[in-house]
Write an enzyme that holds these catalytic residues in place. Structure first.
Site, PDB file in Angstrom:
ATOM      1  N   ASN A  16       0.828  -1.344  -0.006  1.00 19.00           N
ATOM      2  CA  ASN A  16       0.038   0.130   0.037  1.00 19.00           C
ATOM      3  C   ASN A  16       0.955   1.284  -0.171  1.00 19.00           C
ATOM      4  O   ASN A  16       0.268   2.341   0.270  1.00 19.00           O
ATOM      5  CB  ASN A  16      -1.043   0.099   1.208  1.00 19.00           C
ATOM      6  CG  ASN A  16      -2.309  -0.749   1.006  1.00 19.00           C
ATOM      7  OD1 ASN A  16      -2.505  -1.201  -0.174  1.00 19.00           O
ATOM      8  ND2 ASN A  16      -2.706  -1.351   2.053  1.00 19.00           N
TER       9      ASN A  16
ATOM     10  N   ASN B 273      -5.479  -5.032   3.048  1.00 17.64           N
ATOM     11  CA  ASN B 273      -6.444  -4.327   3.887  1.00 17.64           C
ATOM     12  C   ASN B 273      -7.613  -3.610   3.348  1.00 17.64           C
ATOM     13  O   ASN B 273      -7.503  -2.340   3.374  1.00 17.64           O
ATOM     14  CB  ASN B 273      -5.437  -3.408   4.723  1.00 17.64           C
ATOM     15  CG  ASN B 273      -4.728  -4.207   5.811  1.00 17.64           C
ATOM     16  OD1 ASN B 273      -5.251  -5.049   6.336  1.00 17.64           O
ATOM     17  ND2 ASN B 273      -3.400  -3.822   6.047  1.00 17.64           N
TER      18      ASN B 273
ATOM     19  N   THR C 199       4.923  -8.150   8.327  1.00 13.44           N
ATOM     20  CA  THR C 199       3.653  -7.187   7.798  1.00 13.44           C
ATOM     21  C   THR C 199       2.621  -8.099   7.025  1.00 13.44           C
ATOM     22  O   THR C 199       3.341  -9.315   6.593  1.00 13.44           O
ATOM     23  CB  THR C 199       4.313  -6.204   7.039  1.00 13.44           C
ATOM     24  OG1 THR C 199       4.966  -6.600   5.770  1.00 13.44           O
ATOM     25  CG2 THR C 199       5.193  -5.082   7.730  1.00 13.44           C
TER      26      THR C 199
ATOM     27  N   GLY D 121       2.371  -7.618   4.078  1.00 10.27           N
ATOM     28  CA  GLY D 121       3.015  -7.900   2.869  1.00 10.27           C
ATOM     29  C   GLY D 121       3.827  -9.126   2.784  1.00 10.27           C
ATOM     30  O   GLY D 121       3.792  -9.799   1.959  1.00 10.27           O
TER      31      GLY D 121
ATOM     32  N   TRP E 161       7.395   0.155  -0.157  1.00 13.78           N
ATOM     33  CA  TRP E 161       8.423   1.182  -0.047  1.00 13.78           C
ATOM     34  C   TRP E 161       8.119   1.613   1.274  1.00 13.78           C
ATOM     35  O   TRP E 161       7.584   2.992   1.410  1.00 13.78           O
ATOM     36  CB  TRP E 161       8.431   1.922  -1.403  1.00 13.78           C
ATOM     37  CG  TRP E 161       9.441   3.090  -1.325  1.00 13.78           C
ATOM     38  CD1 TRP E 161       9.441   4.485  -0.813  1.00 13.78           C
ATOM     39  CD2 TRP E 161      10.855   2.952  -1.698  1.00 13.78           C
ATOM     40  NE1 TRP E 161      10.441   5.071  -1.104  1.00 13.78           N
ATOM     41  CE2 TRP E 161      11.422   4.030  -1.368  1.00 13.78           C
ATOM     42  CE3 TRP E 161      11.609   1.799  -2.252  1.00 13.78           C
ATOM     43  CZ2 TRP E 161      12.797   4.285  -1.949  1.00 13.78           C
ATOM     44  CZ3 TRP E 161      12.887   2.046  -2.547  1.00 13.78           C
ATOM     45  CH2 TRP E 161      13.565   3.222  -2.497  1.00 13.78           C
TER      46      TRP E 161
ATOM     47  N   TYR F  63       2.595   7.359   3.041  1.00 10.33           N
ATOM     48  CA  TYR F  63       2.710   6.163   3.439  1.00 10.33           C
ATOM     49  C   TYR F  63       1.927   5.366   3.078  1.00 10.33           C
ATOM     50  O   TYR F  63       2.336   3.937   2.825  1.00 10.33           O
ATOM     51  CB  TYR F  63       2.482   6.317   5.205  1.00 10.33           C
ATOM     52  CG  TYR F  63       2.689   4.863   5.763  1.00 10.33           C
ATOM     53  CD1 TYR F  63       3.906   4.565   5.919  1.00 10.33           C
ATOM     54  CD2 TYR F  63       1.654   4.060   6.127  1.00 10.33           C
ATOM     55  CE1 TYR F  63       4.320   3.278   6.603  1.00 10.33           C
ATOM     56  CE2 TYR F  63       1.845   2.669   6.771  1.00 10.33           C
ATOM     57  CZ  TYR F  63       3.108   2.370   7.030  1.00 10.33           C
ATOM     58  OH  TYR F  63       3.344   1.218   7.602  1.00 10.33           O
ATOM     59  N   HIS F  64       0.667   5.306   2.576  1.00  2.70           N
ATOM     60  CA  HIS F  64      -0.182   4.547   1.770  1.00  2.70           C
ATOM     61  C   HIS F  64      -0.745   5.640   0.733  1.00  2.70           C
ATOM     62  O   HIS F  64      -1.090   6.782   0.764  1.00  2.70           O
ATOM     63  CB  HIS F  64      -1.769   4.569   2.703  1.00  2.70           C
ATOM     64  CG  HIS F  64      -1.343   3.531   3.889  1.00  2.70           C
ATOM     65  ND1 HIS F  64      -2.039   3.521   4.950  1.00  2.70           N
ATOM     66  CD2 HIS F  64      -0.597   2.311   4.040  1.00  2.70           C
ATOM     67  CE1 HIS F  64      -1.811   2.857   6.043  1.00  2.70           C
ATOM     68  NE2 HIS F  64      -0.867   1.818   5.299  1.00  2.70           N
TER      69      HIS F  64
ATOM     70  N   HIS G  21       6.387  -3.032  13.712  1.00  4.36           N
ATOM     71  CA  HIS G  21       7.046  -3.668  12.388  1.00  4.36           C
ATOM     72  C   HIS G  21       8.130  -3.410  12.226  1.00  4.36           C
ATOM     73  O   HIS G  21       8.681  -2.326  12.635  1.00  4.36           O
ATOM     74  CB  HIS G  21       6.005  -3.174  11.368  1.00  4.36           C
ATOM     75  CG  HIS G  21       4.735  -3.904  10.880  1.00  4.36           C
ATOM     76  ND1 HIS G  21       4.266  -4.843  11.302  1.00  4.36           N
ATOM     77  CD2 HIS G  21       3.533  -3.235  10.636  1.00  4.36           C
ATOM     78  CE1 HIS G  21       3.227  -5.484  11.137  1.00  4.36           C
ATOM     79  NE2 HIS G  21       2.659  -4.162  10.505  1.00  4.36           N
TER      80      HIS G  21
HETATM   81  O1  CDP Z   1      -1.206  -4.723   7.778  1.00  5.63           O
HETATM   82  P1  CDP Z   1      -0.027  -3.695   7.369  1.00  5.63           P
HETATM   83  O2  CDP Z   1       0.024  -2.787   8.546  1.00  5.63           O
HETATM   84  O3  CDP Z   1       1.393  -4.612   7.465  1.00  5.63           O
HETATM   85  O4  CDP Z   1      -0.232  -3.165   6.093  1.00  5.63           O
HETATM   86  P2  CDP Z   1      -0.545  -1.910   5.093  1.00  5.63           P
HETATM   87  O5  CDP Z   1       0.026  -0.542   5.756  1.00  5.63           O
HETATM   88  O6  CDP Z   1      -1.976  -2.053   4.800  1.00  5.63           O
HETATM   89  O7  CDP Z   1       0.102  -2.170   3.816  1.00  5.63           O
HETATM   90  C1  CDP Z   1       0.301  -3.198   3.142  1.00  5.63           C
HETATM   91  C2  CDP Z   1       1.729  -3.748   3.052  1.00  5.63           C
HETATM   92  O8  CDP Z   1       2.467  -2.995   1.979  1.00  5.63           O
HETATM   93  C3  CDP Z   1       2.608  -3.749   4.369  1.00  5.63           C
HETATM   94  O9  CDP Z   1       2.276  -4.927   4.984  1.00  5.63           O
HETATM   95  C4  CDP Z   1       3.898  -3.838   3.711  1.00  5.63           C
HETATM   96  O10 CDP Z   1       4.346  -5.031   3.330  1.00  5.63           O
HETATM   97  C5  CDP Z   1       3.754  -2.837   2.457  1.00  5.63           C
HETATM   98  N1  CDP Z   1       3.886  -1.325   2.624  1.00  5.63           N
HETATM   99  C6  CDP Z   1       5.345  -0.869   2.330  1.00  5.63           C
HETATM  100  O11 CDP Z   1       6.113  -1.853   1.892  1.00  5.63           O
HETATM  101  N2  CDP Z   1       5.531   0.342   2.428  1.00  5.63           N
HETATM  102  C7  CDP Z   1       4.688   1.391   2.911  1.00  5.63           C
HETATM  103  N3  CDP Z   1       4.839   2.712   3.033  1.00  5.63           N
HETATM  104  C8  CDP Z   1       3.268   0.740   3.089  1.00  5.63           C
HETATM  105  C9  CDP Z   1       2.957  -0.563   3.275  1.00  5.63           C
END
Ligand code: CDP
Length: 317
Positions: free
Chosen positions: A109, A132, A241, A243, A263, A276-277, A291
């Site tokens: 994300n 998510n 995570t 991912g 990233w 971030y997202h 994480h």
């Molecule tokens: O559930 P979680 O908080 O791990 O995930 P999320 O924030 O919904 O994002 C999904 C996945 O994308 C994360 O688990 C990370 O593997 C990856 N991600 C990343 O590499 N860099 C970011 N800035 C945000 C998410």
């Protein structure tokens, strides 16, 4: 016989919170990258010693019954009861039973996806995993639309759907669930306490409105097994995570794995700010509790360099 170098060093990994060292190293999608079939197969075999995605992707109906008590994986002292609704939504057979795909996309994300133009490329993969319940419609050009499996941490209900405080939010969630149209909805219901009601609300909506999704609730052993695998490869992850969980599972049923939207750094390779997202309204970057994303990223980047997976962190052609 070549060794699988995941950590990239023989000493215990150190968390690198900057993007130094990653900046110019990952080539855009068009650059030379070759899939290393032998290595991918070896990784699949190694991971199979710790977990089996076909089984661990979900608890099955035969293994639990309503009223059973489950200890949360991260909060062993807290328990939950298996509700009738949860029981009804447990699959009878693994949603991944005998599944094999030529190429899979795992869409993280990160805001690095914005203006990537990767949507079309992502949608060409045989199996597309998203995380998510991230929105897709408004970002289709960059993230695509195809969704075969999407995860949903219970906290998403709070973060993105205002804890369903009123009918409008309930309707929004219902529409999002309807839009999944037969794909797998993967809900880590047994990981941490605090999400029980949220999982129950979603289960209730799905049953009441006969939403066409295939629900899956990861096994109680998955998390420890994933950590065990990466620890054995000197990647010291406290709490993987979503991912990384998805990549680890995907090695079982995907021949080639392509990662997008991974990233975890506030600046991109050209030093421009990154959200971030991709769907966040503001810039701003808080490292996620528990994480160790930059450490995970380093491991994934090493695998990219060896051809075991392909990371895209820039624009697609
Ligand atoms: O559930 P979680 O908080 O791990 O995930 P999320 O924030 O919904 O994002 C999904 C996945 O994308 C994360 O688990 C990370 O593997 C990856 N991600 C990343 O590499 N860099 C970011 N800035 C945000 C998410």
């Amino acid at each position: 016989r070549a060794e699988v170098v995941i950590n990239g060093s023989s000493s215990p990994a150190v968390v690198d919170r900057s993007n130094e060292g990653f900046k110019r190293n990952i080539q855009p999608a068009s650059a030379k990258w070759r899939h290393n079939q032998t290595l991918s197969l070896r990784i699949r075999k190694q991971i199979l010693k710790f977990l089996d995605a076909e089984k661990d992707i979900s608890v099955l109906k035969g293994t639990l019954k309503p009223g059973d008590i489950i200890h949360y994986i991260f909060d062993r002292d807290s328990t939950m009861n298996v509700s009738q609704n949860l029981y009804e939504l447990l699959p009878r057979t693994s949603p991944l039973k005998n599944k094999h795909f030529g190429t899979c996309a795992i869409v993280g994300n990160s805001g690095v996806l914005l203006n990537s133009g990767c949507g079309q490329e992502i949608d060409t993969h045989s199996f597309v995993i998203r995380c998510n319940l991230a929105p897709v419609q408004e970002y289709a050009r960059d993230v695509g639309l195809k969704t075969d499996l999407v995860t949903m941490n219970p906290s998403v209900i709070q973060r993105a759907f205002e804890d369903l405080v009123n009918a409008t939010w309930r309707e929004k969630l219902l529409q999002r669930l309807h839009s999944l149209n037969g794909s797998i909805l993967w809900i880590p219901a047994f990981m941490a306490r605090g999400g029980k009601e949220r999982v129950e609300w979603v289960n209730e909506l799905i049953l009441k409105h006969r939403v066409n999704v295939r629900t899956a609730y990861p096994s109680l052993r998955l998390l420890h097994a994933v950590r065990g695998y990466w620890l054995t490869n000197k990647v010291h992850i406290k709490r993987p995570t979503t991912g990384l969980l998805m990549y680890t599972l995907a090695t079982r049923f995907c021949n080639q794995i392509y990662l997008y939207g991974f990233w975890p750094f506030p600046l991109d390779q050209n030093q421009n700010p990154v959200k971030y997202h991709y769907y966040d309204s503001k810039y701003g970057y808080t490292s996620q509790a528990g994480h160790t994303m930059p450490l995970e990223f380093k491991a994934l980047k090493n695998l990219h360099e060896q051809g075991a997976l392909k990371l895209t962190v820039g624009q697609c052609d």
